[in-house]
Design a protein around this motif. Structure first.
Motif, PDB file in Angstrom:
ATOM      1  N   VAL A 154      -8.706  -7.391  -2.973  1.00 38.48           N
ATOM      2  CA  VAL A 154      -8.018  -6.957  -4.186  1.00 38.48           C
ATOM      3  C   VAL A 154      -8.755  -5.776  -4.801  1.00 38.48           C
ATOM      4  CG1 VAL A 154      -7.379  -7.607  -6.520  1.00 38.48           C
ATOM      5  CG2 VAL A 154      -7.015  -9.215  -4.680  1.00 38.48           C
ATOM      6  N   LEU A 209      -3.557  -6.715   3.134  1.00 43.52           N
ATOM      7  CA  LEU A 209      -2.717  -7.816   2.643  1.00 43.52           C
ATOM      8  C   LEU A 209      -2.717  -8.974   3.627  1.00 43.52           C
ATOM      9  CD1 LEU A 209       0.318  -5.677   1.433  1.00 43.52           C
ATOM     10  CD2 LEU A 209      -1.570  -6.565   0.074  1.00 43.52           C
ATOM     11  N   GLU A 210      -3.133  -8.688   4.848  1.00 45.44           N
ATOM     12  CA  GLU A 210      -3.174  -9.707   5.889  1.00 45.44           C
ATOM     13  C   GLU A 210      -4.434  -9.499   6.701  1.00 45.44           C
ATOM     14  OE1 GLU A 210       0.519 -11.420   8.348  1.00 45.44           O
ATOM     15  OE2 GLU A 210       0.775  -9.351   7.714  1.00 45.44           O
ATOM     16  N   PHE A 220       6.866   0.299  -2.161  1.00 48.25           N
ATOM     17  CA  PHE A 220       7.605  -0.790  -1.529  1.00 48.25           C
ATOM     18  C   PHE A 220       9.025  -0.357  -1.169  1.00 48.25           C
ATOM     19  CE2 PHE A 220       4.558  -2.451  -4.511  1.00 48.25           C
ATOM     20  CZ  PHE A 220       3.945  -3.505  -3.866  1.00 48.25           C
ATOM     21  N   GLN A 221       9.594  -1.058  -0.203  1.00 45.72           N
ATOM     22  CA  GLN A 221      10.990  -0.791   0.141  1.00 45.72           C
ATOM     23  C   GLN A 221      11.910  -1.123  -1.030  1.00 45.72           C
ATOM     24  OE1 GLN A 221      12.396  -2.691   3.698  1.00 45.72           O
ATOM     25  NE2 GLN A 221      14.517  -2.099   3.327  1.00 45.72           N
ATOM     26  N   SER A 222      11.650  -2.296  -1.650  1.00 41.54           N
ATOM     27  CA  SER A 222      12.538  -2.707  -2.753  1.00 41.54           C
ATOM     28  C   SER A 222      11.905  -2.379  -4.113  1.00 41.54           C
ATOM     29  CB  SER A 222      12.861  -4.183  -2.642  1.00 41.54           C
ATOM     30  OG  SER A 222      11.689  -4.914  -2.357  1.00 41.54           O
ATOM     31  N   ARG A 264      -8.157  -2.653  -2.767  1.00 45.31           N
ATOM     32  CA  ARG A 264      -6.848  -2.040  -3.047  1.00 45.31           C
ATOM     33  C   ARG A 264      -6.852  -1.339  -4.390  1.00 45.31           C
ATOM     34  NH1 ARG A 264      -4.767  -6.809  -0.704  1.00 45.31           N
ATOM     35  NH2 ARG A 264      -4.433  -7.773  -2.739  1.00 45.31           N
ATOM     36  N   ARG A 265      -7.464  -2.026  -5.377  1.00 40.61           N
ATOM     37  CA  ARG A 265      -7.469  -1.456  -6.724  1.00 40.61           C
ATOM     38  C   ARG A 265      -8.130  -0.082  -6.727  1.00 40.61           C
ATOM     39  NH1 ARG A 265      -9.254  -5.738  -9.514  1.00 40.61           N
ATOM     40  NH2 ARG A 265     -11.456  -5.212  -9.424  1.00 40.61           N
ATOM     41  N   GLU A 315     -10.602 -12.488  -0.066  1.00 36.95           N
ATOM     42  CA  GLU A 315      -9.402 -12.085  -0.798  1.00 36.95           C
ATOM     43  C   GLU A 315      -9.778 -11.274  -2.040  1.00 36.95           C
ATOM     44  OE1 GLU A 315      -6.785 -15.386  -1.573  1.00 36.95           O
ATOM     45  OE2 GLU A 315      -5.223 -13.980  -2.193  1.00 36.95           O
ATOM     46  N   ASN A 316     -10.823 -11.739  -2.715  1.00 34.45           N
ATOM     47  CA  ASN A 316     -11.275 -11.033  -3.918  1.00 34.45           C
ATOM     48  C   ASN A 316     -11.696  -9.606  -3.625  1.00 34.45           C
ATOM     49  OD1 ASN A 316     -11.166 -12.298  -6.435  1.00 34.45           O
ATOM     50  ND2 ASN A 316     -12.618 -13.852  -5.736  1.00 34.45           N
ATOM     51  N   PHE A 354       0.512   1.720  -3.158  1.00 38.21           N
ATOM     52  CA  PHE A 354       1.507   1.081  -2.301  1.00 38.21           C
ATOM     53  C   PHE A 354       2.911   1.388  -2.808  1.00 38.21           C
ATOM     54  CE2 PHE A 354       3.207  -1.899   0.609  1.00 38.21           C
ATOM     55  CZ  PHE A 354       2.191  -2.230   1.508  1.00 38.21           C
ATOM     56  N   ASN A 376       0.489  -3.804   6.661  1.00 34.76           N
ATOM     57  CA  ASN A 376      -0.075  -4.833   5.783  1.00 34.76           C
ATOM     58  C   ASN A 376      -1.559  -5.038   6.058  1.00 34.76           C
ATOM     59  OD1 ASN A 376       2.429  -5.131   4.734  1.00 34.76           O
ATOM     60  ND2 ASN A 376       2.909  -7.044   5.790  1.00 34.76           N
ATOM     61  N   ASN A 435      10.058  -2.879  -6.342  1.00 29.06           N
ATOM     62  CA  ASN A 435       9.184  -3.858  -6.999  1.00 29.06           C
ATOM     63  C   ASN A 435       8.597  -3.372  -8.314  1.00 29.06           C
ATOM     64  OD1 ASN A 435       9.504  -5.979  -5.251  1.00 29.06           O
ATOM     65  ND2 ASN A 435       7.891  -5.275  -3.878  1.00 29.06           N
TER      66      ASN A 435
END
Ligand SMILES: Nc1ncnc2c1ncn2[C@@H]1O[C@H](COP(=O)(O)OP(=O)(O)OP(=O)(O)O)[C@@H](O)[C@H]1O
Ligand SMILES: [Mg+2]
Lengths: 450, 242
Positions: free
Chosen positions: B85, B61-62, B96-98, B88-89, B81-82, B94, B56, B100
Motif C-alpha cells: 500500500v 495488487l497481487e 481503471f476501466q470503470s 502504491r501511495r 500488504e502494508n 492507477f 495487477n 471508479n
C-alpha cells in the motif's frame, strides 16, 4: 492521513445513509438512556437511604458502652473498662477520631409550677453541645461557669401534673411547660426527694434542696418535629460534675458505681462515650477498634452497610437491565457496519489501490461506529436528564417509595461523562471486527468490472 | 523523452499459477521484460491471455507465484500488504476501466483523494486537483459529482487523479474499455500527451491492436507468455505493409 480528513470521510459516509444511521443511533440512544436512567435510579435510591439515616442522627458518630455495666446490674464490675476521662483520652488517639464526648446521665426531678418530671440530665462535652441545633437561645460561652440546661423540643412530653397525675400520655395534651420563659427548679438528690414525698406525716423527711437551673436553649423544631436531640436534656458535663460534687459532697452519687466495699470511686464513670469520626468511610474501622478494646460500639453505619448491600444488588439489577438494551444496540451497530462494508467493498478496494493506508481504512470505520456511539450517547444522556427531571418533579417517586423528600434519579458528572465514553467505546467495539474486515478486503475487488 | 538507460520496471521469469479445484491455470508462464523511464508501453493480447494479471502484479495488487518484479530499483514481490500500500501511495498511479470515482465526492475531491492519503493539507491538495483537472480539460466540471458526468469526463477525472500524486509509473487497465470509439481516441491521445509532457511512465493494458499502436512499445502476450515486442517504428512499418 490527517485525522480531520479521516473524520470528514467517516461523517460523510454516515450522512450518505441518513435513515440507516438514524435508526442505528436510535438503538444507542435507547441503550444509553436505559443504562443512565437505571444507574441514576440506583444512585438516587442509595442517596435517599443515606439521607434517611442521616436524618436519624449523625452518621459519623460511634456510641461506646462499657461491657461491665455498673449500677443496678449486680454482676461483676470490671474497673478496667470503666469509661473514664483517661479512657476517653485513649479513644481520642485512635486514627480518624476527631473528637470524643463523655455521656454522663444524672438523675433529676424537674419542676415548674404544677408540672414535674423525673428524668435524666445528659452531661456531654462542649464539642457535642455545639452539634445540637438550637432553635431558641444559644450555647453559653466556653468560659461561662453557670450550669445551664438545653432542652429537646419534645421534652415537655415527659412532664405531668403533680396533683392530678395527668400527663401527655393520658390526655395527649402537651403540658404547658415553658423552658425559656419561666424558671425551672431541679432536684438532683432524687432519693431524698421521693422519700420526702412518700413519707407519712408521722416521721416526715425534709425535702432536698432545689436548684434553679437556667435554660440555655431549646432544640430547633416545634413539638411535632423530630430529630436526634428531641427527647433529652443536655448540659455541659464538666459543670454537671461540679454540681453533683457540690450536691452530694462525700456521699455516693446515684448512678455512679461503688467498689466491692460499697465505697464510691474518686472519679466519675461515664455511662457512654460518643466518638466522632472524620468520615463515614472510617466509621466501621474505628468501631472495630473500639470493640477490640473491649467496649460495645454502635453506629448508624452498621445499618447503612447492610442497607447498602441491598441497594447495591438493586443497582446491579437495574444496571443489568439497561446494559442489555445497550448490548442490543451494539449488535445493531455491528450489523450496520457490516452492511456498509458490503456496500462499499468496491470503494474500499479503490482507496486501497490509490494507496490509502490499511490502518487508515480501519480507523475510518472505527471512527464511523464510534461516532454512531457518540451521537447516541449524547442524545441518550439528554433524554436521561429529561426523564430524570420528570421523575423527580412530577412523579415524586422518592416520596412514595422511601418516605423522604429528595430526587430519586440522580445523574452525577461521572455518570454523564462515563455514559458518553462508554457509548463511544461500545460503538467502537461493535465496529472493531467489521473494521478489520474492511482493512483486509482485497483491492482486486476494485479492478474487477461490475 | 525515453531514457533507455534507466529501467523503471524489470520483470524476470514471472509466473502466476491459479489453482482452480484440481486444475492449475498458468495465467503468467515465465515473463521477462524491461520498461524504461518515460516510456508508454502497451500490453496487448486476446482475452484471457493474462494481461490484467500481469498489470495487477506490477502494481502490487497481487503476489506472483514465482519470479522477480523490480520497480524503481525496489523488489516488490515479497512485500507485505502494508508495504505494498505504501509502495502504491508513493510511486504508482492507477487508471481503471470503470473509472471508479467515489460517488459521494465531486471532481476536485476525487482528484484530491489520493493526496489526502499522503497527508497533504486540504487547501494545497485542492489547488493541485484543480491544476490537473484543467490539464485534462475539465475546467467546467470541477464541482460536478461523479455520477453527473459522462463516461469520458469521468475517465478524464480518473486520469487527473492518477497524475495528481505525481507518480513514477501510471498503470491503466483497459482505460477506454467502456467508451465509444471517438472518446476512446480523445482519451488515448490525452494520456499520450500528458504522460509525455510530465515525463512519466505509462503501462496500459488493451486488447485492441489499433489502440496499442499509439504506444512506444507493445508487448504482445498470448497464454501468459510474451510472444513479441514491437517498437513504434516497426509498428508504423507494419501498418504501411498492410
Ligand atoms: N482469481 C483467479 N482465479 C483463477 N483463475 C484466474 C483468476 N484470475 C484470472 N484467472 C485466469 O487467468 C487467466 C488470465 O486472466 P486475466 O484476467 O489476466 O486475462 P486478461 O488478459 O486480462 O483478459 P481480458 O482481456 O478478458 O481482461 C485467465 O485464464 C483467467 O481465467
Ligand atoms: Mg483484463
Amino acid at each position: 492521513m490527517k485525522f480531520l480528513d479521516l473524520l470528514a470521510m467517516s461523517v460523510s459516509n454516515l450522512k450518505r445513509r441518513k435513515l440507516r444511521t438514524f435508526l442505528t443511533v436510535l438503538g444507542v440512544i435507547i441503550g444509553t438512556a436505559s443504562v443512565v436512567i437505571m444507574v441514576s435510579l440506583g444512585i438516587g435510591l442509595n442517596s435517599l437511604m443515606i439521607e434517611q439515616y442521616a436524618s436519624y442522627g449523625d452518621m459519623t458518630m460511634v456510641t461506646v458502652y462499657s461491657n461491665s455495666y455498673y449500677g443496678g446490674g449486680g454482676g461483676e464490675t470490671d474497673e478496667s473498662t470503666f469509661l473514664t476521662d483517661e479512657k476517653l483520652a485513649e479513644f481520642q488517639r485512635i486514627d480518624h477520631v476527631t473528637g470524643v464526648s463523655p455521656v454522663l446521665n444524672a438523675d433529676a426531678v424537674l419542676k415548674q409550677g404544677a408540672y414535674y418530671c423525673s428524668t435524666n440530665v445528659v452531661g456531654v462535652s462542649r464539642d457535642y453541645l455545639e452539634k445540637i441545633p438550637l432553635g431558641q437561645g444559644e450555647l453559653a460561652a466556653a468560659d461561662d461557669n453557670e450550669l445551664k440546661f438545653y432542652y429537646g423540643n419534645r421534652v415537655s412530653m415527659w412532664f405531668s401534673n403533680e396533683k392530678t397525675g395527668a400527663g401527655y400520655w393520658d390526655n395527649e395534651e402537651v403540658p404547658p411547660v415553658d423552658f425559656m420563659g419561666k424558671p425551672m427548679f431541679v432536684v438532683f438528690d432524687t432519693n431524698a426527694y421521693w422519700q420526702s414525698r412518700w413519707s407519712d406525716s408521722e416521721n416526715p423527711v425534709k425535702p432536698p434542696k432545689k436548684y434553679m437551673i437556667p435554660c440555655g436553649g431549646v432544640v430547633e423544631g416545634s413539638f411535632d418535629d423530630y430529630n436526634n436531640y428531641s427527647y433529652d436534656i443536655y448540659t455541659d458535663v464538666e459543670l454537671l460534675k461540679n454540681q453533683l460534687k457540690m450536691v452530694f459532697k462525700k456521699n455516693p452519687i446515684p448512678g455512679q458505681p461503688t467498689n466491692s466495699k460499697g465505697k464510691p470511686y474518686s472519679y466519675f464513670v461515664y455511662n457512654q462515650a460518643m466518638v466522632f469520626v472524620d468520615d463515614m468511610e472510617n466509621v466501621l474501622e474505628v468501631q472495630q477498634q473500639l470493640t477490640d478494646m473491649g467496649y460495645q460500639a454502635n453506629s448508624q453505619m452498621e445499618w447503612i452497610e447492610q442497607a447498602q448491600q441491598t441497594t447495591g444488588m438493586v443497582q446491579l439489577v437495574l444496571g443489568g437491565i439497561g446494559a442489555v438494551s445497550l448490548f442490543v444496540a451494539a449488535i445493531g451497530i455491528a450489523n450496520t457496519m457490516m452492511m456498509s462494508i458490503y456496500e462499499r467493498t468496491k470503494e474500499i478496494g479503490v482507496i486501497k489501490v490509490l494507496g490509502c493506508d490499511m490502518r487508515n481504512i480501519r480507523n475510518m470505520f472505527l471512527l464511523e461506529s464510534g461516532f454512531i456511539g457518540f451521537m447516541g450517547g449524547v442524545a441518550g444522556l439528554l433524554i436521561s436528564y429529561a426523564v430524570g427531571y420528570a421523575m423527580n418533579h412530577f412523579l415524586s417517586i422518592g416520596q412514595q417509595m422511601m418516605g423522604v423528600a429528595g430526587d430519586i434519579s440522580r445523574i452525577p458528572l461521572w455518570l454523564a461523562g462515563g455514559a458518553i465514553v462508554f457509548a463511544v467505546l461500545v460503538g467502537m467495539a461493535a465496529g472493531f471486527f467489521p473494521s478489520l474486515r474492511a482493512m483486509h478486503l482485497s483491492p482486486l475487488a476494485a479492478i474487477r468490472n461490475e | 523523452m525515453i531514457d533507455k538507460k534507466t529501467p523503471i520496471i524489470q520483470v524476470k521469469n514471472l509466473y502466476k499459477i491459479y489453482r482452480v479445484g484440481e486444475t492449475r491455470v498458468h495465467a503468467l508462464d515465465g515473463v521477462d521484460f524491461t520498461v524504461y523511464r518515460g516510456e508508454f508501453c502497451a500490453i496487448v493480447g486476446p482475452s484471457g491471455s493474462g494481461k490484467s494479471t500481469l498489470l495487477n502484479m506490477l502494481a502490487g495488487l497481487e503476489k506472483p507465484t514465482k519470479g522477480e518484479i523490480v520497480i524503481d530499483k525496489i523488489h516488490i514481490e515479497n512485500m507485505t500488504e502494508n508495504q505494498l500500500v505504501e509502495f502504491r501511495r508513493k510511486r504508482v498511479g492507477f487508471i481503471f476501466q470503470s473509472y471508479n470515482l467515489l460517488q459521494t465526492l465531486n471532481a476536485v475531491e476525487n482528484v484530491a483523494l489520493p493526496l489526502s492519503f499522503r497527508g497533504v493539507p486540504k487547501k494545497k491538495r485542492n489547488e493541485i486537483a484543480v491544476k490537473y483537472l484543467k490539464l485534462v480539460g475539465l475546467e467546467k466540471q470541477m464541482k460536478h459529482m461523479a455520477n453527473a458526468m459522462s463516461g469520458g469526463q469521468q475517465q478524464r477525472v480518473g486520469i487527473a487523479r492518477a497524475l495528481a500524486v505525481n507518480p513514477k509509473i501510471i498503470f491503466a487497465d483497459e482505460p477506454t474499455g467502456n467508451l465509444d470509439s471517438k472518446t476512446t481516441l480523445e482519451i488515448l491521445k490525452l494520456m499520450q500527451q500528458v504522460v509525455r509532457e510530465q515525463n512519466q511512465t505509462l503501462v496500459m493494458v488493451t486488447h485492441d491492436n489499433n489502440l496499442a499502436s499509439y504506444a512506444d512499445r507493445q508487448f504482445r502476450i498470448v497464454d501468459g507468455r510474451i510472444v513479441k515486442i514491437i517498437e513504434r517504428e516497426e509498428a508504423a512499418k507494419q501498418a504501411e505493409g498492410d
